[in-house]
Design an enzyme around this catalytic site. Structure first.
Site, PDB file in Angstrom:
ATOM      1  N   CYS A   1      14.572 -55.915  -3.981  1.00 29.32           N
ATOM      2  CA  CYS A   1      15.198 -56.490  -5.155  1.00 29.32           C
ATOM      3  C   CYS A   1      15.870 -55.370  -5.949  1.00 29.32           C
ATOM      4  O   CYS A   1      15.384 -54.244  -5.980  1.00 29.32           O
ATOM      5  CB  CYS A   1      14.254 -57.206  -6.108  1.00 29.32           C
ATOM      6  SG  CYS A   1      13.342 -58.546  -5.339  1.00 29.32           S
TER       7      CYS A   1
ATOM      8  N   ARG B   1      19.410 -53.881  -1.524  1.00 31.27           N
ATOM      9  CA  ARG B   1      17.974 -53.964  -1.785  1.00 31.27           C
ATOM     10  C   ARG B   1      17.426 -55.384  -1.617  1.00 31.27           C
ATOM     11  O   ARG B   1      16.223 -55.608  -1.698  1.00 31.27           O
ATOM     12  CB  ARG B   1      17.672 -53.498  -3.213  1.00 31.27           C
ATOM     13  CG  ARG B   1      18.110 -52.093  -3.506  1.00 31.27           C
ATOM     14  CD  ARG B   1      17.839 -51.740  -4.954  1.00 31.27           C
ATOM     15  NE  ARG B   1      16.423 -51.710  -5.226  1.00 31.27           N
ATOM     16  CZ  ARG B   1      15.663 -50.638  -5.093  1.00 31.27           C
ATOM     17  NH1 ARG B   1      16.191 -49.512  -4.683  1.00 31.27           N
ATOM     18  NH2 ARG B   1      14.379 -50.688  -5.359  1.00 31.27           N
TER      19      ARG B   1
ATOM     20  N   TRP C   1      15.087 -60.197  -2.946  1.00 33.45           N
ATOM     21  CA  TRP C   1      14.555 -60.266  -1.586  1.00 33.45           C
ATOM     22  C   TRP C   1      13.217 -60.954  -1.739  1.00 33.45           C
ATOM     23  O   TRP C   1      12.278 -60.389  -2.307  1.00 33.45           O
ATOM     24  CB  TRP C   1      14.405 -58.856  -1.010  1.00 33.45           C
ATOM     25  CG  TRP C   1      13.957 -58.849   0.407  1.00 33.45           C
ATOM     26  CD1 TRP C   1      14.756 -58.964   1.508  1.00 33.45           C
ATOM     27  CD2 TRP C   1      12.614 -58.723   0.894  1.00 33.45           C
ATOM     28  NE1 TRP C   1      13.992 -58.922   2.647  1.00 33.45           N
ATOM     29  CE2 TRP C   1      12.668 -58.773   2.309  1.00 33.45           C
ATOM     30  CE3 TRP C   1      11.367 -58.577   0.300  1.00 33.45           C
ATOM     31  CZ2 TRP C   1      11.552 -58.680   3.122  1.00 33.45           C
ATOM     32  CZ3 TRP C   1      10.230 -58.482   1.095  1.00 33.45           C
ATOM     33  CH2 TRP C   1      10.336 -58.530   2.503  1.00 33.45           C
TER      34      TRP C   1
ATOM     35  N   ASN D   1      11.381 -56.212 -10.092  1.00 27.73           N
ATOM     36  CA  ASN D   1      11.326 -55.700  -8.723  1.00 27.73           C
ATOM     37  C   ASN D   1       9.891 -55.250  -8.491  1.00 27.73           C
ATOM     38  O   ASN D   1       9.395 -54.406  -9.230  1.00 27.73           O
ATOM     39  CB  ASN D   1      12.309 -54.522  -8.593  1.00 27.73           C
ATOM     40  CG  ASN D   1      12.113 -53.743  -7.309  1.00 27.73           C
ATOM     41  OD1 ASN D   1      11.695 -54.301  -6.292  1.00 27.73           O
ATOM     42  ND2 ASN D   1      12.410 -52.457  -7.355  1.00 27.73           N
ATOM     43  N   GLY D   2       9.231 -55.827  -7.478  1.00 29.64           N
ATOM     44  CA  GLY D   2       7.839 -55.460  -7.217  1.00 29.64           C
ATOM     45  C   GLY D   2       7.019 -56.708  -6.930  1.00 29.64           C
ATOM     46  O   GLY D   2       7.584 -57.771  -6.653  1.00 29.64           O
TER      47      GLY D   2
ATOM     48  N   GLU E   1      14.084 -46.167  18.618  1.00 28.84           N
ATOM     49  CA  GLU E   1      15.073 -46.283  17.546  1.00 28.84           C
ATOM     50  C   GLU E   1      16.310 -47.057  18.028  1.00 28.84           C
ATOM     51  O   GLU E   1      16.884 -47.841  17.265  1.00 28.84           O
ATOM     52  CB  GLU E   1      15.438 -44.878  17.030  1.00 28.84           C
ATOM     53  CG  GLU E   1      16.529 -44.811  15.984  1.00 28.84           C
ATOM     54  CD  GLU E   1      16.268 -45.618  14.716  1.00 28.84           C
ATOM     55  OE1 GLU E   1      15.153 -46.126  14.515  1.00 28.84           O
ATOM     56  OE2 GLU E   1      17.220 -45.761  13.925  1.00 28.84           O
TER      57      GLU E   1
ATOM     58  N   LYS F   1      17.634 -50.452  16.261  1.00 30.70           N
ATOM     59  CA  LYS F   1      18.989 -50.639  15.732  1.00 30.70           C
ATOM     60  C   LYS F   1      19.597 -51.949  16.200  1.00 30.70           C
ATOM     61  O   LYS F   1      20.197 -52.673  15.431  1.00 30.70           O
ATOM     62  CB  LYS F   1      19.927 -49.493  16.147  1.00 30.70           C
ATOM     63  CG  LYS F   1      19.745 -48.190  15.422  1.00 30.70           C
ATOM     64  CD  LYS F   1      20.308 -48.135  14.016  1.00 30.70           C
ATOM     65  CE  LYS F   1      19.328 -48.513  12.961  1.00 30.70           C
ATOM     66  NZ  LYS F   1      18.251 -47.670  12.571  1.00 30.70           N
TER      67      LYS F   1
ATOM     68  N   GLU G   1      17.820 -55.043  14.541  1.00 32.55           N
ATOM     69  CA  GLU G   1      18.083 -55.339  13.129  1.00 32.55           C
ATOM     70  C   GLU G   1      19.546 -55.634  12.844  1.00 32.55           C
ATOM     71  O   GLU G   1      19.849 -56.333  11.897  1.00 32.55           O
ATOM     72  CB  GLU G   1      17.565 -54.227  12.209  1.00 32.55           C
ATOM     73  CG  GLU G   1      18.306 -52.928  12.315  1.00 32.55           C
ATOM     74  CD  GLU G   1      17.779 -51.849  11.383  1.00 32.55           C
ATOM     75  OE1 GLU G   1      17.147 -52.164  10.377  1.00 32.55           O
ATOM     76  OE2 GLU G   1      18.024 -50.672  11.690  1.00 32.55           O
TER      77      GLU G   1
ATOM     78  N   HIS H   1       3.615 -50.656  34.275  1.00 34.03           N
ATOM     79  CA  HIS H   1       2.337 -51.258  33.872  1.00 34.03           C
ATOM     80  C   HIS H   1       2.528 -52.616  33.201  1.00 34.03           C
ATOM     81  O   HIS H   1       1.560 -53.272  32.866  1.00 34.03           O
ATOM     82  CB  HIS H   1       1.598 -50.323  32.911  1.00 34.03           C
ATOM     83  CG  HIS H   1       1.340 -48.965  33.512  1.00 34.03           C
ATOM     84  ND1 HIS H   1       0.469 -48.778  34.549  1.00 34.03           N
ATOM     85  CD2 HIS H   1       1.890 -47.756  33.243  1.00 34.03           C
ATOM     86  CE1 HIS H   1       0.470 -47.483  34.890  1.00 34.03           C
ATOM     87  NE2 HIS H   1       1.328 -46.848  34.113  1.00 34.03           N
TER      88      HIS H   1
ATOM     89  N   LYS I   1      17.032 -52.749   2.188  1.00 32.46           N
ATOM     90  CA  LYS I   1      17.028 -51.318   2.498  1.00 32.46           C
ATOM     91  C   LYS I   1      15.777 -50.606   1.986  1.00 32.46           C
ATOM     92  O   LYS I   1      15.186 -49.817   2.693  1.00 32.46           O
ATOM     93  CB  LYS I   1      18.277 -50.659   1.918  1.00 32.46           C
ATOM     94  CG  LYS I   1      18.350 -49.185   2.300  1.00 32.46           C
ATOM     95  CD  LYS I   1      19.677 -48.841   2.887  1.00 32.46           C
ATOM     96  CE  LYS I   1      19.715 -47.444   3.434  1.00 32.46           C
ATOM     97  NZ  LYS I   1      19.452 -47.434   4.889  1.00 32.46           N
TER      98      LYS I   1
END
Ligand code: F6R
Length: 608
Positions: A2, A30, A80, A106-107, A481, A485, A488, A504, A603
Site C-alpha cells: 500500500c 506498492r 494491496w 499502510n500495514g 531466479e 521472473k 511473476e 529424482h 513491490k
C-alpha cells in the site's frame, strides 16, 4: 504494501488534487488493486472523498472535471488488499461513524478483531471488512477537538504495523501522521508539505525529507510540522529523471537495460585491484569484528533471497566462512543457531520488507551483529542494521526486480572478496576476481546489445504453460531466479532446480510440451550439466541452453542456445541472469501481461 500520500499547503489551490494523484501514481508499485482519497475542501468547507476499484486511473476517471476543488489537506491511498476483498468499500480512506475522521493506512492491525468487537459493542458502525477502519473509530472515541491527542491515545491500543495519515473535518488545518514498522516520510516543499510512503512520491516537489522513526507522531499544518523529536532534514539521493521510463515501454525493460551502468555504480570506488580486495565504506566500523566471524546467516525474500543463495557460494569459496541462507519469513520461527561470532546479513532492495526486518530484529534481540545490503537510502533496514552496503542501483519501479538483483550480486562479490582477503584468499586470486569484476559491466552491455535473438525465442516459446529452469552450483540460484521472473511477469508456471535433481522427480514432467532452460556455461560443473541436458533430451523435452560464447558443441544438443560472454565461475551468475530477465519480459509482453504491476503482487511487501 500500500502507498499513502498526504498533502497540505499554505495556499489552497485547485491543482492540489491533481498533484496528490500524480504523487500517488509514483507509489502504485506498492499496491494497485484499488485507490481512494479524502480531502477538506477549503472553499466549500466540507470533506470530499472518492474511491475506486482498480488502478489509480480508475479513481481519476471518477473525478468530475467540471468541479474545482481546493483540497487542503488531502490524503490518498493505493491498496494491496490484506484484510477484506478488493471492493470499493474496502478501499481507503476509511472514516468513523460521523464521517469526521479519515484515515489512510499502510500495514496490518493484528488485534483489529478484538478492537472491532469492543467498538461495535460501544455502538460504532463499521462499513468495511478492513483492519484499518478500527483506527478511524478508535480516534473517534477519543476525539474531543484535538486530532493529534486522539491519535496519540488510539495508537496505544494498536498491535501490528502502520504508516498513517489522518485528517479531520472538525480539526481541519492539519494532517497527523504516525509510523510503526511501515515507512513514512515528510517532504518539505515550498509552502507545502507532503507525507508519503517513500521518496518517489515527493521528488517532483522537493528533495528535502524527514523520515519518521518507529513510534513517532507528526502533526503537519500549512505553516510547520512538529515531530516529537528534533530532526535534521536529509537529501533524497535520486533524481526525478530516474523515476521516469525514459522512452522505454516499461520500467522493467528500462531497468534491465540500465544494468551495465548500475553494475558500474555498485562497484565504483570499491575495488582495490592491487590489494585484490574491496573497500566497503559502510562496513568500516565493523571491520575488526568481521575478522572474528565464523558463521554468516543471509536472510532475504524473493529475488533478494536468490542473490543471497549466490552469496552463500561466493562467501564460502572466497572466505571459507560457514554461510547459510534462510527465507526471512522462516528465520525467526526456526530457532537459528547463532553465537557471538555469527553475523546476520539482510538483503533487500526496498529495505522495507516486513519479513526481512523481522528477521533482523530477531537477530538484534539476540545480540548478534546485523549487516544489510539494500538499495534504498534511509530505509528501515539501512537504519536498523549495525552496518551495511548500498547497492546504488537507483530507483527500481517495476515490481519484478532486475537491476537491483545484479547489483546485489556485485555487492556480495565485493563482500566475499573483502572477507576472503581478511582471511586466507591469496592476493593473486583476489586480484584476478577484482579485475574480472571490473569487466562485468562491459560484458553485461554486450549481452544487452545482442539481445534481439531472445525476443525471437520468446515468440517461439510463448505458448508453453510450464518451464523447468536448471542450473548447478553458482547457477542453481539463477535457475530459481529465472523461474521466479517468468512466473511473476508472464504468469507461467516454472520451477527452478539444481541440475542434478530432476532425475529424482521433475523428469516425470518432461515431454514435448515442457521446455527446460538449462544454464550450462563453461565452468567446473559443465560436463554434469551436459549429462542433465541429455537426460531431458532423451525424454523429448525442448531445451534452451545458456552457454558460453564460442561453444559450438552445445548446438548439437540443445534446441536453442543463448550465448553469454565468458567470465570466471564466481561472477557468471551476474551475466547469466540477464538473458533470463529478457526472456521473461518478452514472453510476458507477448502474452499481454501487465508488465510493471503483475497481478496480486506489490513491490514492497511491508506485511508479514
Ligand atoms: C522480485 C519480487 C519479490 C522481491 C521480494 C523482496 O522480482 O517480486 O520477490 O524480491 O519481495 O523484496 P526486497 O528486495 O525489497 O526485500
Amino acid at each position: 504494501m500500500c502507498g499513502i500520500v498526504g498533502y497540505i499547503s499554505k495556499n489552497a489551490n485547485p491543482e492540489s488534487l491533481h498533484l496528490g494523484i500524480e504523487a500517488l501514481k509514483r507509489l502504485e508499485y506498492r499496491g494497485y488493486d484499488s485507490a481512494g482519497f479524502a480531502f477538506w475542501d477549503e472553499r466549500k468547507r466540507e470533506i470530499v472523498s472518492q474511491k475506486a476499484v482498480g488502478k489509480i486511473t480508475s479513481l481519476e476517471q471518477k473525478i468530475d472535471p467540471r468541479n474545482s476543488f481546493f483540497a487542503n489537506p488531502l490524503i490518498l491511498h493505493t491498496r494491496w488488499a490484506t484484510h477484506g476483498g478488493v471492493t470499493e468499500k474496502n478501499a481507503h480512506p476509511h472514516c468513523d461513524c460521523k464521517r469526521n475522521i479519515w484515515v489512510v493506512h499502510n500495514g496490518i492491525i493484528e488485534n483489529f478483531k478484538i478492537l472491532k468487537a469492543r467498538l461495535e459493542k460501544e455502538g460504532h458502525k463499521f462499513t468495511s471488512e478492513t483492519d484499518t477502519e478500527v483506527i478511524a473509530h478508535l480516534i473517534e472515541k477519543f476525539f474531543d477537538g484535538d486530532l493529534e491527542e486522539a491519535v496519540r491515545k488510539s495508537l496505544g491500543y494498536l498491535e501490528g504495523t502502520y504508516g498513517l495519515a489522518i485528517i479531520c473535518r472538525d480539526d481541519p488545518r492539519k494532517i497527523v501522521a504516525a509510523r510503526l514498522s511501515s515507512p513514512l516520510l515528510i517532504g518539505l516543499g515550498k509552502d507545502q508539505y507532503l507525507v508519503a510512503s517513500d521518496p518517489s512520491a515527493v521528488i517532483a516537489h522537493t528533495r528535502k525529507v524527514v523520515y519518521l522513526e518507529d513510534g513517532e507522531i507528526a502533526s503537519i499544518s500549512p505553516e510547520k510540522f512538529v515531530i516529537y523529536k528534533e530532526k535534521k532534514p536529509e537529501d533524497i539521493e535520486w533524481s526525478q529523471e530516474q523515476y521516469e521510463k525514459a522512452g522505454y515501454a516499461h520500467f522493467m525493460l528500462k531497468e534491465i537495460m540500465e544494468q551495465p551502468e548500475t553494475l558500474e555504480d555498485a562497484m565504483r570506488g570499491r575495488l582495490i585491484i592491487e590489494e585484490g580486495t574491496a573497500r566497503l565504506g559502510g562496513l568500516q566500523s565493523v571491520e575488526k569484528k568481521l575478522r572474528q566471524v565464523d558463521k554468516i546467516y543471509l536472510v532475504a525474500c524473493g529475488t533478494a533471497r536468490h542473490a543471497a543463495l549466490v552469496g552463500e557460494y561466493m562467501i564460502e569459496e572466497c572466505a571459507g566462512i560457514v554461510t547459510k541462507t534462510d527465507a526471512a519469513s522462516e528465520f525467526r520461527y526456526r530457532k537459528p543457531i547463532l553465537d557471538r561470532n555469527s553475523v546476520v546479513l539482510a538483503i533487500s532492495q526496498s529495505g522495507e520488507t516486513a519479513d526481512t526486518l523481522a528477521a533482523l530484529r530477531e537477530a538484534k534481540a539476540r545480540g548478534i551483529l546485523t549487516l544489510g545490503i539494500t538499495n534504498v537510502v534511509g530505509s528501515s533496514q539501512a537504519r536498523e542494521t549495525d552496518a551495511g552496503v548500498y547497492t546504488r542501483a537507483g530507483p527500481e519501479i517495476a515490481v519484478a526486480s532486475t537491476k537491483a538483483f545484479t547489483s546485489q550480486l556485485a555487492v556480495l562479490a565485493l563482500f566475499a572478496l573483502f572477507l576472503g582477503r581478511q582471511r586466507q584468499l591469496p592476493l593473486t586470486t583476489g586480484e584476478s576476481i577484482a579485475k574480472e569484476l571490473q569487466r562485468i559491466p562491459a560484458l553485461a552491455r554486450r549481452i544487452l546489445e545482442n539481445s534481439a535473438h531472445i525476443r525471437e525465442l520468446a515468440k517461439k516459446y510463448q505458448g508453453f504453460e510450464n518451464f523447468l529452469y536448471l542450473g548447478r552450483k553458482y547457477n542453481y540460484p539463477i535457475a530459481r531466479e529465472g523461474a521466479h521472473k517468468i512466473k511473476e511477469t508472464a504468469y507461467v508456471h516454472a520451477e527452478g532446480c539444481r541440475g542434478g535433481e530432476p532425475k529424482h522427480c521433475e523428469l516425470a514432467l518432461i515431454s514435448e510440451n515442457f521446455p527446460s532452460i538449462c544454464l550450462a556455461p563453461n565452468d567446473s560443473v559443465y560436463d554434469k550439466m551436459i549429462s542433465n541436458i541429455e537426460e531431458i533430451k532423451a525424454r523429448k523435452g525442448p531445451v534452451i541452453a545458456i552457454a558460453t560464447e564460442g561453444n559450438q558443441d552445445i548446438k548439437n544438443l540443445a534446441d536453442d542456445v543463448i550465448y553469454v560472454p565468458e567470465t570466471i565461475e564466481i561472477l557468471a551468475p551476474i551475466l547469466n541472469i540477464i538473458p533470463l530477465q529478457l526472456f521473461a519480459y518478452h514472453v510476458a509482453v507477448l502474452r499481454g501481461c501487465e508488465i510493471d504491476f503483475p497481478r496480486n503482487l506489490a513491490k514492497s511487501v511491508t506485511v508479514e
